[in-house]
Design an enzyme around this catalytic site. Structure first.
Site, short mmCIF file in Angstrom:
data_model
loop_
_atom_site.label_atom_id
_atom_site.label_comp_id
_atom_site.label_asym_id
_atom_site.label_seq_id
_atom_site.Cartn_x
_atom_site.Cartn_y
_atom_site.Cartn_z
N ARG A 43 0.81 -1.23 0.00
CA ARG A 43 0.00 0.00 0.00
C ARG A 43 0.84 1.27 0.00
O ARG A 43 0.40 2.32 -0.39
CB ARG A 43 -0.89 0.00 1.24
N GLU A 216 17.08 -19.31 21.24
CA GLU A 216 17.30 -17.94 20.76
C GLU A 216 17.65 -17.03 21.92
O GLU A 216 17.15 -17.24 23.04
CB GLU A 216 16.04 -17.41 20.11
N HIS A 240 9.41 -25.63 12.51
CA HIS A 240 10.84 -25.90 12.46
C HIS A 240 11.25 -27.16 13.24
O HIS A 240 11.96 -28.01 12.72
CB HIS A 240 11.64 -24.71 13.01
C1 BG6 Z 1 10.76 -17.77 12.85
C2 BG6 Z 1 10.02 -17.44 14.11
O1 BG6 Z 1 10.06 -18.71 12.09
O2 BG6 Z 1 12.03 -18.30 13.18
C3 BG6 Z 1 10.81 -16.46 14.96
O3 BG6 Z 1 8.76 -16.87 13.79
C4 BG6 Z 1 12.21 -16.98 15.19
O4 BG6 Z 1 10.16 -16.23 16.20
C5 BG6 Z 1 12.87 -17.41 13.89
O5 BG6 Z 1 12.96 -15.95 15.80
C6 BG6 Z 1 14.18 -18.12 14.15
O6 BG6 Z 1 14.84 -18.37 12.95
P1 BG6 Z 1 16.41 -18.55 12.89
O7 BG6 Z 1 16.69 -18.88 11.46
O8 BG6 Z 1 17.01 -17.24 13.33
O9 BG6 Z 1 16.74 -19.66 13.83
#
Ligand code: BG6
Length: 498
Positions: A43, A216, A240
């Site tokens: 947009r 993380e 994942h």
């Molecule tokens: C994403 C999640 O799919 O993967 C995030 O929504 C997360 O919350 C991220 O931080 C982590 O990805 P990576 O590649 O940094 O491990």
């Protein structure tokens, strides 16, 4: 033949952080098919030049080492912008000539939906109405990449799927899980099936248990609005972690093609034993980092989990009785994704291993997915000139050392190319998504029931709540990195989930 990539959500974060840098990288490596044009759609009232400038800044910020003025200028020619609302059909009708009339009407097109999932059906219906989904020419294609989350439970995922498949065929839909684009995740297949030495050991006879960690250090950042409605189970496990589990546990596929691979992954997902509601606290752990409720955009009494650990079993011949421990969380001690295959102890301990050093007598294979991509095998060795003293030793393989001149690419590079070339192997099929949701829904039901585990708070920088350690301790096991037992659960307090 010409082709275009239309990115819906072009002014968003994903486009700047991942998509344009990945496309630029592919362009530099001369992998982006010649004549590919990239059209940003959102947009925001950008001109073509303003959009190019924003994307240039993005590449400078996220791929500084790769930025080269000449390459960028050549790449920027391929970029253009189409201001429009995803909800207005006229904006698609205006887009149609740009996409359809390239190269005399034979152009292929990949639509990238980098937008809120609630808008997927809207976009797909409008694309259909504007006749943008009709492939032209004999081998022409129109494909759609959809980002996660694909639904927020089984019912919504099925409804979304039905909406999409009403208009397009399954083979036009590419459901992205960026973990499948990571080099080390793809290497799992090579490790398991390109070598003969691992497969004979890869089963209940030799493996004690498997650990999958995706940790993380960041918190919810600016995504509280999404995250507080989602939690780690939906955000990370449904996609994942379960994808990693399928690749570790699957049977050898008959070929490395999309159908065979995904059939095997589905078999794994089907074999996961459900966790009955009354066993929820026995097999699952949930936590929330201290300070989460004070994050901007988070409800002050939020019970959303930012950490979870789950113990799963697969009911099949290969894995019967072998626990799979999965854990993931935000604000943990380290950014780390890895899979640990812990082998059984020798059946007869003939060496005089020091008491308390059970660690000495087990082997494990670590598949380090990130950040230090590699493979490590731990085994026991004799200390030279030390009688029969023994100590564990590691055989380490680091991608960065072995392939110094080849930097590890971002997962989006590979995935976008695969979608352009029509290879869906590294994308999730509808049945995979449904089975993963079935499991996540059932865990969530357990969390809403009377036997739910407590929602524990954990300190930022720790390895999650102490309950996560207890999940393994009660079976004489422990999470594998050394730092864990030192840090976990510091200053732990309990809050009861409503
Ligand atoms: C994403 C999640 O799919 O993967 C995030 O929504 C997360 O919350 C991220 O931080 C982590 O990805 P990576 O590649 O940094 O491990």
């Amino acid at each position: 033949m010409k082709r275009s990539i239309v990115i819906f959500g072009a002014s968003g974060d994903l486009t700047s952080r991942k998509l344009i840098p990945a496309l630029y990288s592919n362009f530099r490596k001369k992998r982006l098919p010649e004549g590919t044009s990239i059209i940003g759609f959102s947009r925001h009232p950008f001109t073509d030049d303003a959009f190019r400038e924003k994307m240039r800044q993005a590449v400078l910020e996220y791929r500084p080492a790769e930025f080269a003025v000449d390459d960028w200028n050549a790449f920027a020619h391929a970029l253009s912008y189409h201001p429009g609302s995803v909800e207005k059909i006229n904006d698609y009708l205006d887009l149609a000539p740009k996409v359809n009339t390239m190269d005399g009407g034979t152009a292929d097109c990949l639509f990238y939906l980098a937008i809120a999932p609630s808008l997927y059906p809207v976009v797909v219906n409008n694309l259909n109405e504007a006749r943008l989904l009709e492939a032209m020419g004999n081998n022409g294609y129109r494909r759609i990449i959809v980002e996660k989350p694909f639904g927020h439970d089984l019912a919504s995922a099925q409804a979304l799927n039905a909406d999409l498949l009403n208009v397009v065929h399954e083979d036009q839909v590419y459901r992205i899980d960026h973990y499948l684009g990571k080099e080390t995740v793809q290497n799992l297949l090579v490790l398991r099936f390109g070598n003969a030495i691992f497969e004979p050991l890869w089963n209940r006879n030799y493996i004690d248990h498997v650990q999958i960690t995706v940790a993380e250090t960041v918190g919810v950042e600016h995504r509280a609005g999404y995250y507080d409605q989602t939690g780690v189970l939906r955000d990370m496990f449904q996609n994942h972690l379960l994808q990693l589990l399928t690749l570790v546990a699957m049977e050898p596929p008959v070929a490395v093609d999309a159908g065979a691979l995904r059939d095997e992954k589905v078999k794994v997902l089907r074999s996961i034993r459900d966790i009955p509601e009354e066993m929820s606290a026995r097999y699952t752990v949930r936590g929330q980092y201290a300070g989460y409720r004070a994050e901007p955009g988070v409800a002050p009494s939020s019970c959303t989990e930012t950490f979870a650990a789950v113990q799963l079993y697969l009911d099949n011949w290969r894995w019967q009785g072998v626990p799979f421990y999965l854990r993931s969380g935000k604000m943990l001690g380290e950014k780390l994704s890895e899979i640990v295959i812990r082998f059984r102890r020798p059946p007869h301990q003939m060496f005089d291993v020091l008491s308390g050093s059970t660690e000495l007598s087990t082997n494990h294979l670590t598949i380090a997915i990130q950040p230090d991509e590699g493979i490590h095998l731990r085994f026991l060795t004799k200390v030279p000139d030390g009688g029969m003293a023994m100590r564990p030793a590691d055989m380490d393989f680091h991608f960065r050392d072995a392939f110094q001149s080849i930097p590890i690419p971002e997962s989006y590079e590979r995935l976008i190319l695969d979608a352009l070339h029509g290879d869906p192997s590294l994308f999730a099929r509808d049945d995979e998504i449904a089975l993963a949701w079935r499991l996540v829904d059932s865990i969530r039901r357990g969390w809403e029931g009377e036997a739910a585990p407590l929602l524990s708070t954990y300190s930022p920088g720790s390895w999650g709540p102490m309950d996560s350690d207890r999940l393994l301790w009660k079976e004489g096991r422990w999470w594998m990195q050394d730092s864990i037992s030192q840090n976990s659960g510091q200053d732990e307090e309990k809050v009861v989930a409503s």
